[in-house]
Design a protein around this motif. Structure first.
Motif, PDB file in Angstrom:
ATOM      1  N   SER A   1       0.833  -1.209   0.011  1.00  0.00           N
ATOM      2  CA  SER A   1       0.022  -0.022  -0.048  1.00  0.00           C
ATOM      3  C   SER A   1       0.907   1.293   0.050  1.00  0.00           C
ATOM      4  O   SER A   1       1.930   1.303   0.696  1.00  0.00           O
ATOM      5  CB  SER A   1      -1.009  -0.296   1.164  1.00  0.00           C
ATOM      6  N   ARG A   2       0.304   2.197  -0.840  1.00  0.00           N
ATOM      7  CA  ARG A   2       1.082   3.409  -0.782  1.00  0.00           C
ATOM      8  C   ARG A   2       0.024   4.461  -0.071  1.00  0.00           C
ATOM      9  O   ARG A   2      -1.082   4.699  -0.516  1.00  0.00           O
ATOM     10  CB  ARG A   2       1.410   3.983  -2.177  1.00  0.00           C
ATOM     11  N   ALA A   3       0.792   5.135   0.825  1.00  0.00           N
ATOM     12  CA  ALA A   3      -0.019   6.194   1.545  1.00  0.00           C
ATOM     13  C   ALA A   3      -0.400   7.489   0.616  1.00  0.00           C
ATOM     14  O   ALA A   3       0.465   7.684  -0.303  1.00  0.00           O
ATOM     15  CB  ALA A   3       0.641   6.876   2.721  1.00  0.00           C
ATOM     16  N   ALA A   4      -1.509   8.260   0.739  1.00  0.00           N
ATOM     17  CA  ALA A   4      -1.759   9.523   0.063  1.00  0.00           C
ATOM     18  C   ALA A   4      -0.464  10.604   0.334  1.00  0.00           C
ATOM     19  O   ALA A   4      -0.026  10.420   1.618  1.00  0.00           O
ATOM     20  CB  ALA A   4      -2.877  10.271   0.520  1.00  0.00           C
ATOM     21  N   ARG A   5      -0.184  11.187  -0.643  1.00  0.00           N
ATOM     22  CA  ARG A   5       0.938  12.024  -0.368  1.00  0.00           C
ATOM     23  C   ARG A   5       0.931  13.411  -1.390  1.00  0.00           C
ATOM     24  O   ARG A   5       0.105  13.394  -2.288  1.00  0.00           O
ATOM     25  CB  ARG A   5       2.236  11.472  -0.723  1.00  0.00           C
TER      26      ARG A   5
ATOM     27  N   PRO B   1      -3.288  10.457  -4.754  1.00  0.00           N
ATOM     28  CA  PRO B   1      -4.101   9.621  -3.613  1.00  0.00           C
ATOM     29  C   PRO B   1      -3.531   8.212  -3.378  1.00  0.00           C
ATOM     30  O   PRO B   1      -2.454   7.929  -3.987  1.00  0.00           O
ATOM     31  CB  PRO B   1      -5.419   9.032  -4.622  1.00  0.00           C
ATOM     32  N   ALA B   2      -3.936   7.766  -2.320  1.00  0.00           N
ATOM     33  CA  ALA B   2      -3.544   6.399  -1.728  1.00  0.00           C
ATOM     34  C   ALA B   2      -3.742   5.237  -2.848  1.00  0.00           C
ATOM     35  O   ALA B   2      -4.650   5.437  -3.745  1.00  0.00           O
ATOM     36  CB  ALA B   2      -4.075   5.919  -0.334  1.00  0.00           C
ATOM     37  N   SER B   3      -2.855   4.350  -3.023  1.00  0.00           N
ATOM     38  CA  SER B   3      -3.062   3.385  -4.095  1.00  0.00           C
ATOM     39  C   SER B   3      -2.358   2.077  -3.477  1.00  0.00           C
ATOM     40  O   SER B   3      -1.637   1.951  -2.621  1.00  0.00           O
ATOM     41  CB  SER B   3      -2.393   3.863  -5.284  1.00  0.00           C
ATOM     42  N   ASN B   4      -2.740   0.857  -4.255  1.00  0.00           N
ATOM     43  CA  ASN B   4      -2.022  -0.435  -3.889  1.00  0.00           C
ATOM     44  C   ASN B   4      -1.293  -0.655  -5.071  1.00  0.00           C
ATOM     45  O   ASN B   4      -1.545  -0.525  -6.260  1.00  0.00           O
ATOM     46  CB  ASN B   4      -3.069  -1.498  -3.445  1.00  0.00           C
TER      47      ASN B   4
END
Length: 90
Positions: free
Chosen positions: A54-58, A72-75
């Protein structure tokens, strides 16, 4: 090497027809995909681990105009190579 080349190489090494090898390769990729999407890691001894990450929103920067943008956050799917395979590379 692409999928067709992989199938051809495996068929040659195992003396199996390409159609059967293609079915096995397709099923293998399908099982790996479904398992990772369910959140479980796929560990292949001597090769590596496929896992969902998972990548956090940044906040990022648009390089063309330097505007700050919200990412946005993404997988994604990650792969970590095994020590055995890494040792063969070095």
């Amino acid at each position: 090497m692409n999928k067709a080349e992989l199938i051809e190489k495996v068929a040659g090494l195992t003396e199996t027809n390409k159609k059967d090898v293609e079915a096995v390769v397709d099923c293998t990729f399908e099982v790996i995909t479904k398992t990772v999407l369910s959140g479980e890691a796929v560990k292949i001894s001597g090769f590596g681990i496929f896992e969902k990450k998972s990548r956090a929103a940044r906040v990022g920067t648009n390089p063309s105009n330097q505007e700050r943008i919200e990412i946005p956050a993404s997988n994604t799917i990650g792969f970590k190579v095994s020590k055995t395979l890494k040792g063969k590379l070095n």
